[in-house]
Design a protein around this motif. Sequence first.
Motif, short mmCIF file in Angstrom:
data_model
loop_
_atom_site.label_atom_id
_atom_site.label_comp_id
_atom_site.label_asym_id
_atom_site.label_seq_id
_atom_site.Cartn_x
_atom_site.Cartn_y
_atom_site.Cartn_z
N ARG A 165 64.29 -80.25 -66.16
CA ARG A 165 63.05 -79.54 -66.48
C ARG A 165 62.09 -79.46 -65.30
O ARG A 165 61.01 -78.89 -65.42
N ALA A 166 62.48 -80.01 -64.16
CA ALA A 166 61.60 -80.00 -62.99
C ALA A 166 61.57 -78.60 -62.38
O ALA A 166 62.57 -77.91 -62.34
N ARG A 167 60.40 -78.20 -61.92
CA ARG A 167 60.25 -76.90 -61.27
C ARG A 167 60.35 -77.03 -59.75
O ARG A 167 60.58 -76.04 -59.06
N ALA A 168 60.16 -78.24 -59.25
CA ALA A 168 60.22 -78.48 -57.81
C ALA A 168 60.48 -79.96 -57.58
O ALA A 168 60.29 -80.78 -58.48
N ASN A 205 58.61 -88.80 -64.62
CA ASN A 205 59.07 -87.83 -63.63
C ASN A 205 60.57 -87.94 -63.40
O ASN A 205 61.25 -86.92 -63.23
N TYR A 241 72.35 -74.08 -58.40
CA TYR A 241 71.55 -72.87 -58.29
C TYR A 241 72.03 -71.85 -59.30
O TYR A 241 73.20 -71.50 -59.34
N ILE A 296 62.16 -86.10 -66.25
CA ILE A 296 62.03 -84.65 -66.07
C ILE A 296 63.09 -84.15 -65.10
O ILE A 296 63.73 -83.12 -65.34
#
Length: 60
Positions: free
Chosen positions: A32-35, A24, A58, A27
Motif C-alpha cells: 500500500r506504500a506510494r513511495a 510503516n 512494476y 504498509i
Amino acid sequence: MKPLGDRGTTPTEPADRVGVTIVNLSILKNGRARAIRFSTLSAICRELDCRPGDLLDYDA
C-alpha cells in the motif's frame, strides 16, 4: 530470502533494525506504500539479505 515469519522474529524487531515504525513496515509489506526512501529500501534489503529487485515489482 526468507520471509520474516521464518526468521523467528517479531514485527517489532525488524522495524527497529530498519528504522521504521511497525505501521510503516506493514504498509510496505502489504503493497500500500506510494513511495519508499532509498535508505529505507537499502536497510530492508540488508535486513532480509536480498536485492531491491527481489522486493519491487512494476505494474504498467
